[in-house]
Motif scaffolding. Structure first.
Motif, short mmCIF file in Angstrom:
data_model
loop_
_atom_site.label_atom_id
_atom_site.label_comp_id
_atom_site.label_asym_id
_atom_site.label_seq_id
_atom_site.Cartn_x
_atom_site.Cartn_y
_atom_site.Cartn_z
N ILE A 1 0.82 -1.22 0.00
CA ILE A 1 0.00 0.00 0.00
C ILE A 1 0.85 1.26 0.00
O ILE A 1 0.78 2.08 -0.92
N ASP A 2 1.66 1.45 1.02
CA ASP A 2 2.46 2.67 1.16
C ASP A 2 3.82 2.45 0.51
O ASP A 2 4.80 2.11 1.17
N VAL A 3 3.88 2.62 -0.81
CA VAL A 3 5.11 2.33 -1.56
C VAL A 3 5.52 3.53 -2.40
O VAL A 3 4.68 4.34 -2.82
N TYR A 4 6.82 3.62 -2.64
CA TYR A 4 7.40 4.73 -3.40
C TYR A 4 8.41 4.17 -4.39
O TYR A 4 9.26 3.36 -4.03
N ASP A 5 8.33 4.61 -5.62
CA ASP A 5 9.24 4.11 -6.65
C ASP A 5 10.65 4.67 -6.47
O ASP A 5 10.83 5.87 -6.22
N ILE A 6 11.62 3.79 -6.61
CA ILE A 6 13.04 4.18 -6.63
C ILE A 6 13.53 3.97 -8.06
O ILE A 6 13.76 2.83 -8.47
N PRO A 7 13.65 5.03 -8.86
CA PRO A 7 14.04 4.84 -10.26
C PRO A 7 15.41 4.18 -10.41
O PRO A 7 16.36 4.52 -9.69
N LEU A 8 15.49 3.24 -11.32
CA LEU A 8 16.76 2.59 -11.61
C LEU A 8 17.58 3.45 -12.56
O LEU A 8 17.05 4.32 -13.25
N THR A 9 18.88 3.21 -12.58
CA THR A 9 19.76 3.94 -13.49
C THR A 9 19.64 3.32 -14.89
O THR A 9 19.85 2.11 -15.04
N PRO A 10 19.29 4.11 -15.89
CA PRO A 10 19.11 3.57 -17.25
C PRO A 10 20.39 2.90 -17.78
O PRO A 10 21.50 3.34 -17.50
N ASN A 11 20.18 1.82 -18.52
CA ASN A 11 21.28 1.11 -19.19
C ASN A 11 22.34 0.58 -18.24
O ASN A 11 23.50 0.42 -18.61
N LYS A 12 21.94 0.33 -17.00
CA LYS A 12 22.87 -0.24 -16.02
C LYS A 12 22.24 -1.48 -15.41
O LYS A 12 21.20 -1.40 -14.76
N LEU A 13 22.89 -2.62 -15.63
CA LEU A 13 22.36 -3.87 -15.10
C LEU A 13 22.52 -3.91 -13.58
O LEU A 13 23.60 -3.66 -13.06
N LEU A 14 21.44 -4.21 -12.90
CA LEU A 14 21.47 -4.34 -11.45
C LEU A 14 20.78 -5.65 -11.07
O LEU A 14 19.68 -5.93 -11.53
N THR A 15 21.45 -6.44 -10.27
CA THR A 15 20.90 -7.71 -9.80
C THR A 15 20.82 -7.70 -8.28
O THR A 15 21.41 -6.83 -7.62
N LEU A 16 20.14 -8.68 -7.73
CA LEU A 16 20.06 -8.79 -6.27
C LEU A 16 21.43 -8.99 -5.66
O LEU A 16 21.77 -8.38 -4.64
N ASN A 17 22.23 -9.85 -6.28
CA ASN A 17 23.58 -10.09 -5.75
C ASN A 17 24.40 -8.82 -5.75
O ASN A 17 25.12 -8.52 -4.79
N ARG A 18 24.31 -8.06 -6.83
CA ARG A 18 25.09 -6.82 -6.91
C ARG A 18 24.56 -5.79 -5.92
O ARG A 18 25.34 -5.10 -5.26
N LEU A 19 23.25 -5.68 -5.82
CA LEU A 19 22.63 -4.71 -4.90
C LEU A 19 23.07 -4.97 -3.47
O LEU A 19 23.47 -4.04 -2.75
N ILE A 20 23.02 -6.23 -3.06
CA ILE A 20 23.34 -6.58 -1.67
C ILE A 20 24.84 -6.57 -1.41
O ILE A 20 25.29 -6.08 -0.37
N SER A 21 25.62 -7.09 -2.35
CA SER A 21 27.08 -7.14 -2.12
C SER A 21 27.69 -5.74 -2.08
O SER A 21 28.58 -5.47 -1.28
N MET A 22 27.20 -4.85 -2.93
CA MET A 22 27.69 -3.47 -2.91
C MET A 22 27.45 -2.84 -1.55
O MET A 22 28.34 -2.22 -0.95
N ALA A 23 26.23 -3.00 -1.04
CA ALA A 23 25.88 -2.39 0.25
C ALA A 23 26.62 -3.05 1.41
O ALA A 23 27.12 -2.36 2.30
N SER A 24 26.70 -4.37 1.40
CA SER A 24 27.33 -5.07 2.52
C SER A 24 28.84 -4.83 2.58
O SER A 24 29.44 -4.87 3.66
N ASN A 25 29.46 -4.57 1.43
CA ASN A 25 30.90 -4.31 1.41
C ASN A 25 31.25 -2.92 1.93
O ASN A 25 32.38 -2.69 2.39
N VAL A 26 30.30 -2.00 1.86
CA VAL A 26 30.56 -0.61 2.28
C VAL A 26 30.01 -0.34 3.67
O VAL A 26 30.67 0.31 4.49
N ASP A 27 28.81 -0.82 3.94
CA ASP A 27 28.14 -0.54 5.21
C ASP A 27 28.61 -1.53 6.27
O ASP A 27 28.25 -2.70 6.25
#
Length: 225
Positions: free
Chosen positions: A110-136
Motif C-alpha cells: 500500500i504505502d510504496v514509493y518508486d526508486i528509479p533505476l539507473t538507465p542502461n545499467k544492469l542491477l541484480t540482487l547479488n550486486r545490490l546486496i554485495s555493494m551495500a554489505s561491502n561498504v556498510d
C-alpha cells in the motif's frame, strides 16, 4: 547472512532487477505500547517532539526477472499460493536479521514509493546486496539505539548503489529519511538495553531454528485401545 537468503540468492541473485520500491508500514501498536510502558510514556512524547505521526518499518520491494521457470521460486519460498510468472516481487528487509521473501501482508503493497533505476545499467540482487554489505559496516547488525535499523538499512542500500540521485519525488525522499531511533530508544533510560537484548535474542533463535534446521520433537500418537 541467513541460510534461506543465501540459498535464494544462489538461485536468483543474478536475475535482472526490473523495479525497486520503498515500502513502509507503521510499527505495531503493541510494540509502541510496550515502549511507552518502559519509558513512562516518554517514548510517545519524544515521537511527538520529533514530529513523527507514526514510527515506520521500512523495506524494499524488488521486482526481478524470473528466467528459471515458474516452479523455482515457488519451491524455494515455500508458498504455492503465489503464481510466479516472468517477473516476481521479493521483499528485502532487516528486522533482527536480514530477510528476503514474498510480501505476505496486503499492507506491504500500500504505502510504496518508486526508486528509479539507473538507465542502461544492469542491477541484480547479488550486486545490490554485495555493494551495500561491502561498504556498510553495520549491514548485518541491528541496534535501533545506535540507528542501525530497518530504515538506515534501506537508505544505505539505495545510497551505496548510486540510486539516490535518481529520486526526484520529495515524498519518496521524505519516506526514505530514517527516523531518529537513537533519540527514541534513549527515552527508555536504563531500560534501553532491553531493546537490543530482545532483537539479539530473536536473531539467535532465528539462527538456531532456521539456519540449523532444528526440527521440534513430536510426541508419538496416543493409543486409546
Amino acid at each position: 547472512m541467513p541460510l534461506r537468503v543465501r540459498d535464494l540468492l544462489a538461485m536468483v541473485g543474478d536475475e535482472r532487477i526490473l523495479k525497486i520500491q520503498l515500502g513502509r508500514t507503521p510499527v505495531q501498536d503493541l510494540i509502541i505500547t510496550v515502549l511507552n510502558f518502559l519509558s513512562d510514556s516518554k517514548f510517545s512524547s519524544k515521537q511527538l517532539e520529533l514530529g513523527y505521526d507514526d514510527i515506520y518499518h521500512n523495506y524494499l520491494l524488488i521486482t526481478i526477472q524470473n528466467s528459471r521457470g515458474p516452479e523455482v521460486l515457488r519451491y524455494l519460498l515455500g508458498d504455492a499460493r503465489h503464481h510466479v510468472v516472468a517477473s516476481t516481487v521479493l521483499k528485502l528487509e532487516k528486522i533482527h536479521r536480514i530477510a528476503l521473501h514474498y510480501p505476505t501482508i496486503p499492507d506491504d503493497l500500500i504505502d510504496v514509493y518508486d526508486i528509479p533505476l539507473t538507465p542502461n545499467k544492469l542491477l541484480t540482487l547479488n550486486r545490490l546486496i554485495s555493494m551495500a554489505s561491502n561498504v556498510d559496516k553495520n549491514f548485518y547488525k541491528y541496534d535501533a539505539a545506535e540507528n542501525n535499523m530497518c530504515q538506515t538499512f534501506v537508505e544505505n542500500i539505495i545510497e551505496i548503489n548510486g540510486l539516490m540521485p535518481n529520486i526526484c519525488d520529495q515524498a519518496t525522499l521524505n519516506a526514505l529519511k530514517p527516523q531518529d531511533g537513537k533519540a527514541l530508544i534513549a527515552t527508555l533510560g536504563s531500560r534501553s538495553n532491553l531493546v537490543k537484548a530482545t532483537t539479539d535474542l530473536g536473531s539467535k533463535l532465528d539462527k538456531l531454528i532456521l539456519d540449523r534446521k532444528i526440527r521440534w520433537k513430536t510426541s508419538p500418537p496416543t493409543d486409546f485401545a
